[in-house]
Every structure is written in C-alpha cells, then in structure tokens.
Design a protein around this motif. Structure first.
Motif, PDB file in Angstrom:
ATOM      1  N   PHE A   1       0.330  67.654  43.435  1.00 19.98           N
ATOM      2  CA  PHE A   1       1.348  67.146  43.327  1.00 19.98           C
ATOM      3  C   PHE A   1       1.887  65.628  44.147  1.00 19.98           C
ATOM      4  CE2 PHE A   1       1.795  71.872  42.534  1.00 19.98           C
ATOM      5  CZ  PHE A   1       2.229  71.374  41.595  1.00 19.98           C
ATOM      6  N   GLY A   2       0.891  65.242  44.815  1.00 15.50           N
ATOM      7  CA  GLY A   2       1.292  63.395  45.667  1.00 15.50           C
ATOM      8  C   GLY A   2       2.797  64.056  46.528  1.00 15.50           C
ATOM      9  N   LYS A   3       3.795  62.735  46.425  1.00 14.50           N
ATOM     10  CA  LYS A   3       4.519  63.235  47.184  1.00 14.50           C
ATOM     11  C   LYS A   3       5.302  64.493  47.472  1.00 14.50           C
ATOM     12  CE  LYS A   3       4.952  57.576  48.127  1.00 14.50           C
ATOM     13  NZ  LYS A   3       6.114  56.685  47.616  1.00 14.50           N
ATOM     14  N   MET A   4       5.276  64.250  45.438  1.00  9.84           N
ATOM     15  CA  MET A   4       6.452  65.628  45.577  1.00  9.84           C
ATOM     16  C   MET A   4       5.835  66.727  46.643  1.00  9.84           C
ATOM     17  SD  MET A   4       7.317  67.592  41.503  1.00  9.84           S
ATOM     18  CE  MET A   4       8.377  68.931  41.426  1.00  9.84           C
ATOM     19  N   GLY A   5       4.804  67.436  46.579  1.00 10.26           N
ATOM     20  CA  GLY A   5       4.557  68.279  47.635  1.00 10.26           C
ATOM     21  C   GLY A   5       4.412  67.963  48.662  1.00 10.26           C
ATOM     22  N   LEU A   6       5.300  66.873  49.588  1.00 13.69           N
ATOM     23  CA  LEU A   6       5.857  67.373  50.637  1.00 13.69           C
ATOM     24  C   LEU A   6       6.906  67.891  50.997  1.00 13.69           C
ATOM     25  CD1 LEU A   6       7.007  66.936  53.480  1.00 13.69           C
ATOM     26  CD2 LEU A   6       7.047  65.129  53.256  1.00 13.69           C
ATOM     27  N   TRP A   7       8.107  67.332  49.657  1.00 12.99           N
ATOM     28  CA  TRP A   7       9.732  67.889  49.008  1.00 12.99           C
ATOM     29  C   TRP A   7       8.817  69.240  48.911  1.00 12.99           C
ATOM     30  CZ3 TRP A   7      11.417  69.988  44.688  1.00 12.99           C
ATOM     31  CH2 TRP A   7      12.449  70.749  43.853  1.00 12.99           C
ATOM     32  N   LEU A   8       8.709  69.556  48.166  1.00 10.63           N
ATOM     33  CA  LEU A   8       8.315  71.396  47.526  1.00 10.63           C
ATOM     34  C   LEU A   8       8.137  72.480  49.234  1.00 10.63           C
ATOM     35  CD1 LEU A   8       5.602  70.833  44.561  1.00 10.63           C
ATOM     36  CD2 LEU A   8       8.646  71.316  44.375  1.00 10.63           C
ATOM     37  N   LYS A   9       7.174  71.673  49.735  1.00  9.46           N
ATOM     38  CA  LYS A   9       7.015  72.149  51.042  1.00  9.46           C
ATOM     39  C   LYS A   9       7.991  72.943  51.984  1.00  9.46           C
ATOM     40  CE  LYS A   9       4.120  74.259  54.563  1.00  9.46           C
ATOM     41  NZ  LYS A   9       2.639  75.059  54.448  1.00  9.46           N
ATOM     42  N   GLN A  10       9.215  71.282  51.853  1.00  7.73           N
ATOM     43  CA  GLN A  10      11.018  71.443  52.870  1.00  7.73           C
ATOM     44  C   GLN A  10      11.305  71.923  52.041  1.00  7.73           C
ATOM     45  OE1 GLN A  10      11.351  67.333  53.113  1.00  7.73           O
ATOM     46  NE2 GLN A  10      10.149  66.533  54.316  1.00  7.73           N
ATOM     47  N   ALA A  11      11.344  72.612  50.501  1.00  4.06           N
ATOM     48  CA  ALA A  11      12.323  73.040  49.675  1.00  4.06           C
ATOM     49  C   ALA A  11      12.211  74.625  49.888  1.00  4.06           C
ATOM     50  CB  ALA A  11      12.282  72.850  47.925  1.00  4.06           C
ATOM     51  N   ALA A  12      11.242  74.727  50.156  1.00  2.00           N
ATOM     52  CA  ALA A  12      10.542  76.411  50.064  1.00  2.00           C
ATOM     53  C   ALA A  12      11.256  77.208  51.411  1.00  2.00           C
ATOM     54  CB  ALA A  12       9.050  76.701  50.044  1.00  2.00           C
ATOM     55  N   HIS A  13      10.670  76.610  52.620  1.00  2.00           N
ATOM     56  CA  HIS A  13      11.131  76.444  54.038  1.00  2.00           C
ATOM     57  C   HIS A  13      13.494  76.774  53.872  1.00  2.00           C
ATOM     58  CE1 HIS A  13       7.937  77.062  56.136  1.00  2.00           C
ATOM     59  NE2 HIS A  13       7.218  76.080  55.377  1.00  2.00           N
TER      60      HIS A  13
END
Length: 369
Positions: free
Chosen positions: A230-242
């Motif tokens: 997902f590119g940069k969105m991958g970091l946001w996905l990880k943060q949002a999941a937490h």
C-alpha cells in the motif's frame, strides 16, 4: 469499554466526541410527517415504479431491514420494498436543521469541527476533565438535540478522532459508546477492517487477499508487508489498527453565516406570556454566542411551528450593524405578534444573520444602538 470507571485519570488526556445524526434526512422527514413514524422511508430520486434512475440518499432504519442502503439505485430499493415512502430530497430543510444542531453542539464545545451536514467532532470545554464528565456531556448534547429538533443522534467518546468516530457508529441509533485509552485495543481488535474510517471497499478487498479481515490481524501484520502493498498508506493502516490518530480538531473554515436557537414546548401552547418568555431566553442565548464570537448582525429572524407542524419564518433587516441584545428581543417580539392567537404553537426560534466581525472602532456605536 462502556462502563464508567471512577478511577480513570484522564485530566491529562485528550477527550474527543463524535456526534453523528441518525439517518439524518429520513429522520427530519419523519419529524415533519409524523404519520411516517415506524415505516420504511427512502429519501432520494423518484423510483418511478422501479424504473427510476437516481440513487438513495438515505433511508430510515425500518427501510434498512429490507436491505436498502445509501447510494443504492432507487430502482433496486423499490424492488426490495415497493411499499416504502419514497420522498424527494429537501436540502434547504436539512441544511436549516443541520445549522440548528451544529449550534447546539457548539454550546458544549471548547473546539468544534463540523465534518459533514450530519456529523461533527468536538473537544468539550475545559470544565470536562474526565471520561465520566464527557459521558454526561454527551448525554446532555443528545437530550438537547432531541428536545429542540426532535431527532436523535449517536455519540462516540474516545481519546482521538478515529476512535470517537468508530464508537459513534457502534450502537446506532440513539447510542452512546465510551472508549477509554486503556480499552482502545479491546474495542477495535475484534472489528472488521472495513469499520475503520478511510478503509473503503477496494482496500478491504486487498487486505482480504492478504488474509486480513479483522483489525487485530491488521495490527499484527508486518509493516514492511503493508508498505510493499500500500505504499505510504501502509503506515497509516498499521497506526489506525492500533487505534492511533494524531490529527487535530480543525475549527470549521469559512465565515459563520448565522446564529440561531429554537425550542420545542413540552406542551403546545397559545399563552402569549409563555411564548414571549421562551423567545426572550432564546434571544439571550443567541446574543451570548454573538458576544463570544465578536460578531455584529444585520438581520433578525424568527421561526414558528404550529401544532399541525406548519412552519413559518419572518425576518427583518436592521438599519445599522449592531450587537445589541435589546434589538434582537424587540424585533423578535414584533415579528412574533403576527402568529400569536391563531392556534397553538409547538416551537419558536430566533436567529441573527448577515454577520460580520466587530471592529474595535465600532464598539461605542453598536453597544448603544
């Protein structure tokens, strides 16, 4: 998650409320047409007996039981429930009700951000220092909206905007969900990833192909795997999941166009003293907001709703810009006189518009107009 813990120390934590109106357009239509209460109501295009080409804007919870939902082709909605009440969009009415609701919320907010026509984020005032107090504040907001506008909302309370928004949809309609910081993971981990705002259908399908359907699985996924997909969105996905969200409440941009207050009587009345008393209190509330935001006004408006739900507005333009409370009261009473004695009144409202910011040089002029 939902219990009130008296030992929670949250005076140093951010507390965010997300207020989401329940099936907003449909709820307003049912309010205006009480005979539709409890029936499936669909707001959108004309179905033309199953041949309409528009889409559903929103629908009542009764209509959702038939499988109808927003953005569905109205022809399909008709096939699912041909006996539903299909109503055209009355955007002017919805905007007016939205303005009233937002004004109610602002009265409880230290910081306020309108997110759409039917939802808003707010950080409560400095007197709210714990999640217990925030829960009571949320209940007051819900009660005030229901009392004044006769529609319901759901409220989520959390340590950030993301959690508050998820929480507001957790117990719809007319719900209240409190998520404290220590309970964030217990709250979000069991959810489907699609429940995270910002994860749409395409992202949900892409995650599913990776074997990820629950938030806990997303939280435990290797960050490198997510960024590769997902590119940069991958970091946001990880943060949002937490349950992490570092975005701030952004004060709504654009000039305030009007300030208004309204109140529904507990019992319909034609008592001129009682009606005038209510109008005076509403005028004082409007003036308080004017002073807080340092606005001058040029137009005074009243709104009257009779016991048969017929609604009327009257406005008068003031010759000079002013912030004088007595001008609001006097003008409102003059406009109200037309409606006294005709039939019982259900609701009265007063507002000011044509606003502009006060200039320090105008203080002496406007205060004594």
């Amino acid at each position: 998650m939902l219990s009130l813990n008296p030992h929670t120390k949250s005076n140093e934590q951010q507390i965010v409320l997300h207020v989401d109106m329940d099936s907003f357009f449909a709820s307003v239509e049912v309010r205006e047409k009480p005979e539709l209460a409890g029936l499936p109501v669909v707001v959108g295009a004309d179905p033309k007996r199953g041949k309409g080409r528009g889409v559903v804007c929103t629908c009542s919870y009764e209509a959702r039981e038939y499988g109808i939902h927003s953005a569905m082709p109205v022809s399909q909605a008709y096939k699912l429930c041909p006996d539903a009440a299909f109503l055209p969009v009355n955007i002017r009415l919805y905007v007016q009700v939205s303005d009233n609701v937002m004004e109610i919320m602002k009265g409880f907010a230290g910081k306020f951000q309108q997110y759409s026509i039917d939802e808003a984020f707010l950080v409560p005032g400095p007197d709210i220092k714990s999640f217990e107090e925030a829960a009571l504040c949320a209940l007051r907001i819900k009660d005030e909206i229901k009392r004044q506008e006769r529609i319901t909302c759901s409220v989520g309370v959390g340590p950030n905007k993301l959690i508050a928004k998820i929480a507001s949809k957790f117990q719809k309609p007319d719900g209240l969900t409190i998520v404290r910081p220590e309970n964030v993971q217990d709250f979000v981990f069991p959810l489907d990833v699609s429940k995270i705002p910002g994860i749409g259908q395409k992202t949900t399908e892409a995650l599913k192909l990776m074997g990820i359907t629950r938030v806990e699985e997303l939280a435990n996924c290797d960050i490198q795997r997510l960024t590769e997909r997902f590119g940069k969105m991958g970091l946001w996905l990880k943060q949002a999941a937490h349950g992490l969200d570092f975005s701030e409440i952004k004060e709504s941009e654009g000039a305030v166009k009007s300030i208004s207050r309204s109140s529904t009587f507990k019992e319909n009345t034609n008592d001129p003293v009682k009606i005038a008393g209510y109008l005076e209190l509403l005028a004082e509330s409007v003036h308080k907001s004017l002073v807080k935001h340092q606005f001058l006004y040029k137009v005074v408006t009243i709104r009257v709703r009779y016991d048969d739900f017929s609604t009327y507005t009257r406005s008068k333009t003031i010759p000079v810009w002013t912030s004088d409370i007595f001008v609001i009261k006097r003008t409102a009473m003059q406009l109200l006189s037309e409606f006294i004695g005709r039939q019982k009144i259900r609701l009265v409202g007063v507002g000011v518009s044509r606003l502009r910011e006060r200039d320090a040089r105008q203080t002496l002029i406007t205060d004594f107009t």
